[in-house]
Design an enzyme around this catalytic site. Structure first.
Site, PDB file in Angstrom:
ATOM      1  N   LYS A 144       0.856  -1.208   0.000  1.00  0.00           N
ATOM      2  CA  LYS A 144       0.000   0.000   0.000  1.00  0.00           C
ATOM      3  C   LYS A 144       0.887   1.250   0.000  1.00  0.00           C
ATOM      4  CE  LYS A 144      -1.695   1.427   4.094  1.00  0.00           C
ATOM      5  NZ  LYS A 144      -1.377   2.810   4.487  1.00  0.00           N
ATOM      6  N   ASN A 145       1.926   1.245   0.841  1.00  0.00           N
ATOM      7  CA  ASN A 145       2.732   2.462   1.023  1.00  0.00           C
ATOM      8  C   ASN A 145       3.757   2.670  -0.071  1.00  0.00           C
ATOM      9  OD1 ASN A 145       1.175   2.942   3.206  1.00  0.00           O
ATOM     10  ND2 ASN A 145       2.716   2.416   4.736  1.00  0.00           N
ATOM     11  N   CYS A 203      -4.525  12.265  13.457  1.00  0.00           N
ATOM     12  CA  CYS A 203      -5.205  10.960  13.312  1.00  0.00           C
ATOM     13  C   CYS A 203      -5.021  10.240  14.636  1.00  0.00           C
ATOM     14  CB  CYS A 203      -4.647  10.200  12.118  1.00  0.00           C
ATOM     15  SG  CYS A 203      -3.219   9.234  12.471  1.00  0.00           S
ATOM     16  N   ARG A 250      -8.259  -0.867   5.177  1.00  0.00           N
ATOM     17  CA  ARG A 250      -7.409   0.144   4.544  1.00  0.00           C
ATOM     18  C   ARG A 250      -6.088  -0.457   4.092  1.00  0.00           C
ATOM     19  NH1 ARG A 250      -6.414   5.463   7.612  1.00  0.00           N
ATOM     20  NH2 ARG A 250      -5.311   5.641   5.649  1.00  0.00           N
ATOM     21  N   ARG A 265       0.841  14.212  13.524  1.00  0.00           N
ATOM     22  CA  ARG A 265       1.356  13.967  12.165  1.00  0.00           C
ATOM     23  C   ARG A 265       1.291  15.206  11.280  1.00  0.00           C
ATOM     24  NH1 ARG A 265      -0.990   8.334  10.139  1.00  0.00           N
ATOM     25  NH2 ARG A 265       0.806   8.454   8.719  1.00  0.00           N
ATOM     26  N   ILE A 318       8.327   6.714  17.182  1.00  0.00           N
ATOM     27  CA  ILE A 318       7.965   7.450  15.973  1.00  0.00           C
ATOM     28  C   ILE A 318       6.700   8.285  16.180  1.00  0.00           C
ATOM     29  CG2 ILE A 318       7.396   7.258  13.511  1.00  0.00           C
ATOM     30  CD1 ILE A 318      10.233   6.280  14.123  1.00  0.00           C
ATOM     31  N   ARG A 361      -4.561  10.398   4.803  1.00  0.00           N
ATOM     32  CA  ARG A 361      -3.500  11.389   4.923  1.00  0.00           C
ATOM     33  C   ARG A 361      -2.525  11.321   3.757  1.00  0.00           C
ATOM     34  NH1 ARG A 361      -2.526  13.083   9.351  1.00  0.00           N
ATOM     35  NH2 ARG A 361      -0.349  13.431   8.816  1.00  0.00           N
ATOM     36  N   ASP A 381       5.157   0.276  12.207  1.00  0.00           N
ATOM     37  CA  ASP A 381       3.917  -0.345  11.712  1.00  0.00           C
ATOM     38  C   ASP A 381       3.778  -1.807  12.134  1.00  0.00           C
ATOM     39  OD1 ASP A 381       3.787   1.433   8.535  1.00  0.00           O
ATOM     40  OD2 ASP A 381       3.359   2.034  10.581  1.00  0.00           O
TER      41      ASP A 381
END
Ligand code: EPZ
Length: 424
Positions: free
Chosen positions: A22-23, A116, A396, A121, A326, A92, A304
């Site tokens: 996804k990223n 979020c 998502r 962020r 993070i 985002r 993540d």
């Protein structure tokens, strides 16, 4: 809102195919703005965020067409240089259109993403970089408006290593006049994948994957023609599922080298690995050992994967310390894991997890994408039937999660809730 019902206690076995990242897909889709023509992107996962990015590009005047797993984006008639709040608040990563729009069209009006669940962020570093490249920035009514006759190369130092900040400015620099140097750049594999896509479009980029990236601007680029890398976070999630269920799962179509720090920590916890070409067999122990972790920018332990790893440690033999460096609020899954009988408390950015022998099924609620993954991991071990509410968070970032779990022998089903007009 849909719910997942998971009956835990089974050792999951078999093979699972990893979807595209996804990223990586989201920034490469945004890169299509940089060139006129037909852009074609392969291994794009069938996810809500991909559809949102597609709607955003279509709203700008591009033609977006998706069929699993290819995205085709025609960018000949982009005429609206805006990313509206309604779309940005849903995702985002919409801010990734900012750099390409200013680079190609000299203007952009993008809603500030707002906070979020996991933190404020901000995108101040994205904006700082564009200003250094000569863009005029105005903040009005929750939007950032950027204009530039033509961006110019600059040396940009990131106080904090930012993934989408690096990606936004790398894209902007490809059409700037002169050379841009990004210092303290993010080194994630998704940044490298985007750089490879841009280089195939004709961009001149050196050092992607290192902390200094050099981009020499060109006059124009060719459309995107790229296949994205496999999703390393989905890969890590299935590794964790093998670990917590005492299972034996062969994960296919993955790149374990993108998860080196994470794999080392799983090995310390007693999880076994057998590497094969393009796949990895993962064997879980009866009960994992306790291991301390601290998240860090790549190549460190990925933030993540923190929530999923915490679910694993919640049944470990011993106590572990989990430190999140993070994001300032990435322990939303703790309260839900406590409802399942976990023994966790946290102060500031460090959680102490005391492993318990058993987790118990409960009603739990997903709060963000990776927290929802952590609840799936825990539910697969827990005794009884766990109901996970608000699984749109999971949708998502995980393609066909319940189908993949069922193919590994899990007892999981989805209950359809009423359709949402807009998501909270
Ligand atoms: C990317 O988010 C990922 N999203 C996130 O994945 C991931 O958790 C994150 O990188 C960290 O690895 C995408 O790639 C679409 P950052 P991003 O900018 O780029 C601060 C998921 O689960 N910061 O690297 O938004 C920021 O607040 C998602 O798929 C500033 O202060 O993260 C954070 O504390 C969740 N100012 C830190 O830097 C800025 O201008 C790292 O954020 C930018 C960032």
């Amino acid at each position: 809102m849909d719910r997942l019902i998971i009956k835990g206690g089974r050792r999951l076995k078999g093979e699972v195919e990893i979807s595209g990242a996804k990223n990586a897909a989201l920034p490469v889709m945004a890169a299509s703005i940089l060139a006129a023509g037909e852009n074609s992107i392969g291994r794009v996962p069938d996810l809500r965020d991909v559809k949102t990015m597609g709607r955003l590009l279509a709203n700008m005047g591009a033609e977006f067409h998706y069929e699993p797993h290819r995205a085709v984006i025609k960018t000949n008639r982009i005429k609206n240089f805006e990313a509206p709040y309604e779309l940005v608040k849903e995702m985002r990563a919409s801010v990734l259109v900012l750099g390409p729009m200013v680079a190609r069209y000299g203007r952009a009006r993008v809603s500030l993403p707002g906070g979020c669940a996991i933190g404020a962020r901000p995108i101040n570093l994205h904006i700082m970089g564009l200003e250094k490249m000569g863009a005029k920035i105005e903040l009005e009514a929750g939007y950032v408006k950027a204009t530039a006759k033509r961006l110019k190369g600059a040396t940009i130092y990131f106080d904090i290593s930012t993934v989408t900040g690096t990606e936004n400015l790398m894209m902007a620099a490809t059409l700037a006049k002169g050379v841009t140097i990004l210092e303290n750049a993010a080194r994630e594999p998704e940044v490298v994948d985007l750089a490879n896509a841009l280089i195939a479009m004709g961009a001149r980029i050196k050092g992607a994957g290192e902390s200094v990236i050099e981009i020499e601007g060109t006059e124009e680029l060719k459309p995107v023609n790229h296949t994205v890398i496999p999703d390393r976070i989905e890969t890590g999630t299935f590794m964790t599922i093998a670990g917590i269920t005492g299972g034996d799962i062969t994960i296919k179509g993955c790149m374990p080298e993108h998860l080196h720090a994470f794999v080392i920590k799983l090995e310390e916890a007693g999880v076994g690995f057998e590497n094969k070409a393009g796949s990895v067999r993962v064997i879980g122990p009866a009960r994992p050992g306790a291991v301390d972790i601290e998240t860090a920018p790549y190549p460190g332990f990925p933030t993540d994967m923190q929530a999923q790893f915490m679910a694993l440690m919640s049944i470990a033999s011993g106590a572990s310390l989990i430190t999140e460096t993070i994001f300032e609020n990435r322990f939303m899954h703790v309260a839900e894991l406590l409802r399942m009988g976990a023994d966790i408390n946290f102060r500031g950015s460090t959680a102490t997890v005391k492993g318990v022998k058993k987790l118990k099924a409960a009603n739990v609620m997903a709060t963000d994408l990776r927290a929802s993954a952590s609840l799936v991991v825990a539910a697969l071990r827990a005794e009884g039937e766990t109901t996970i509410h608000r699984v749109y968070h999971l949708d998502r970032g995980y393609e066909k999660m319940e189908e993949k779990l069922r193919s590994l022998g899990a007892d999981v089903k989805r209950e359809r809730g009423k359709r949402l007009t807009s998501l909270p």
